[in-house]
Write an enzyme that holds these catalytic residues in place. Structure first.
Site, mmCIF file in Angstrom:
data_model
loop_
_atom_site.group_PDB
_atom_site.id
_atom_site.type_symbol
_atom_site.label_atom_id
_atom_site.label_comp_id
_atom_site.label_asym_id
_atom_site.label_seq_id
_atom_site.Cartn_x
_atom_site.Cartn_y
_atom_site.Cartn_z
ATOM 1 N N ASN A 14 43.033 -13.033 5.493
ATOM 2 C CA ASN A 14 43.455 -12.615 6.833
ATOM 3 C C ASN A 14 43.622 -13.768 7.816
ATOM 4 O OD1 ASN A 14 43.679 -9.897 6.158
ATOM 5 N ND2 ASN A 14 41.511 -9.528 6.554
ATOM 6 N N ASN B 240 40.211 -13.370 11.578
ATOM 7 C CA ASN B 240 41.443 -12.572 11.570
ATOM 8 C C ASN B 240 42.407 -12.904 12.709
ATOM 9 O OD1 ASN B 240 40.151 -11.425 9.421
ATOM 10 N ND2 ASN B 240 39.913 -9.418 10.343
ATOM 11 N N TYR C 153 37.405 -15.789 15.661
ATOM 12 C CA TYR C 153 37.095 -15.048 14.444
ATOM 13 C C TYR C 153 38.268 -15.190 13.485
ATOM 14 C CZ TYR C 153 32.906 -13.325 16.629
ATOM 15 O OH TYR C 153 31.687 -13.269 17.250
ATOM 16 N N ASP D 3 38.207 -20.837 2.647
ATOM 17 C CA ASP D 3 37.547 -20.321 1.455
ATOM 18 C C ASP D 3 38.587 -19.644 0.566
ATOM 19 O OD1 ASP D 3 37.575 -18.402 3.736
ATOM 20 O OD2 ASP D 3 36.851 -17.000 2.221
ATOM 21 N N TYR E 128 27.044 -16.348 11.045
ATOM 22 C CA TYR E 128 28.060 -16.667 10.030
ATOM 23 C C TYR E 128 27.976 -18.096 9.501
ATOM 24 C CZ TYR E 128 30.215 -12.411 11.813
ATOM 25 O OH TYR E 128 30.447 -11.118 12.190
ATOM 26 N N HIS F 148 32.645 -17.454 3.933
ATOM 27 C CA HIS F 148 33.873 -17.452 4.733
ATOM 28 C C HIS F 148 33.972 -18.675 5.646
ATOM 29 C CE1 HIS F 148 37.273 -14.912 4.954
ATOM 30 N NE2 HIS F 148 36.958 -14.145 5.979
#
Length: 189
Positions: free
Chosen positions: A113, A67, A65, A92, A14, A19
């Site tokens: 989220n 969320n 993460y 973002d 990632y 993100h």
């Protein structure tokens, strides 16, 4: 300000994704300040304590993460007795074009989220957000794949420029002068 949170997803896969603009912002700030982020299990993230004048503040990259970002933010806030109005979350933003960054107080969560989880954990949407534009794919069904992919070279350059421009208001943010930071950031060069 007492807490600056950069949102993203942990893991090598990632690192360069859209993100992770919040992580990128924090990493650039850490480099400028010459400090290091350390893993803090009790805060579910990577943290640094920064002394600025008479005030100390914390930098946080949740490792939960996106969320579940609120779990890390709430844990650190509870421990250090930080109030929501003393927090800036860098994230973002689909609704801003690459190359644009905006500072915002409270308001809607725009379907993000990470912000939703932070608001749920804190019990309020009233905290500062620094929104780094990544653009929108044009189709809401394509958003998940879009944010989890790396931008093209031209787009990545624009996102990097927005991050660097927004870092210029860091001294104002540290002083808690978010109105002046907003004016400087939102004024066209």
């Amino acid at each position: 300000m007492k807490l600056i949170v950069g949102l993203g997803n942990p893991g090598k896969e990632y690192v360069d994704t859209r993100h992770n603009a919040g992580f990128q912002w924090i990493n650039n700030l850490v480099d400028k300040l010459g400090v290091s982020l350390r893993a803090e299990a009790r805060f579910h993230g990577l943290c640094a304590r920064v002394g600025q004048g008479n005030a100390e503040l914390y930098l946080l990259e949740p490792q939960t993460y996106m969320n579940a970002s609120g779990r890390a933010v709430a844990a650190l806030c509870r421990f250090y007795k930080i109030q929501p109005e003393q927090i800036i979350v860098i994230h973002d933003e689909l609704d801003l074009l690459p190359g644009v960054s905006k500072l915002k107080w409270g308001g809607g969560l725009g379907g993000h989220n990470g912000l939703k989880d932070i608001a749920a954990q804190l019990g309020t949407k009233d905290f500062w957000r620094l929104r780094i534009g990544i653009g929108h794919p044009g189709n809401r069904n394509a958003v998940v794949d879009y944010v989890l992919r790396s931008p093209g070279k031209a787009e990545a350059t624009l996102i990097d420029e927005a991050i660097e421009r927004s870092l210029e208001v860091w001294p104002l943010l540290v002083q808690g002068d978010c109105q002046a930071a907003m004016l400087k950031l939102h004024t066209k060069a």
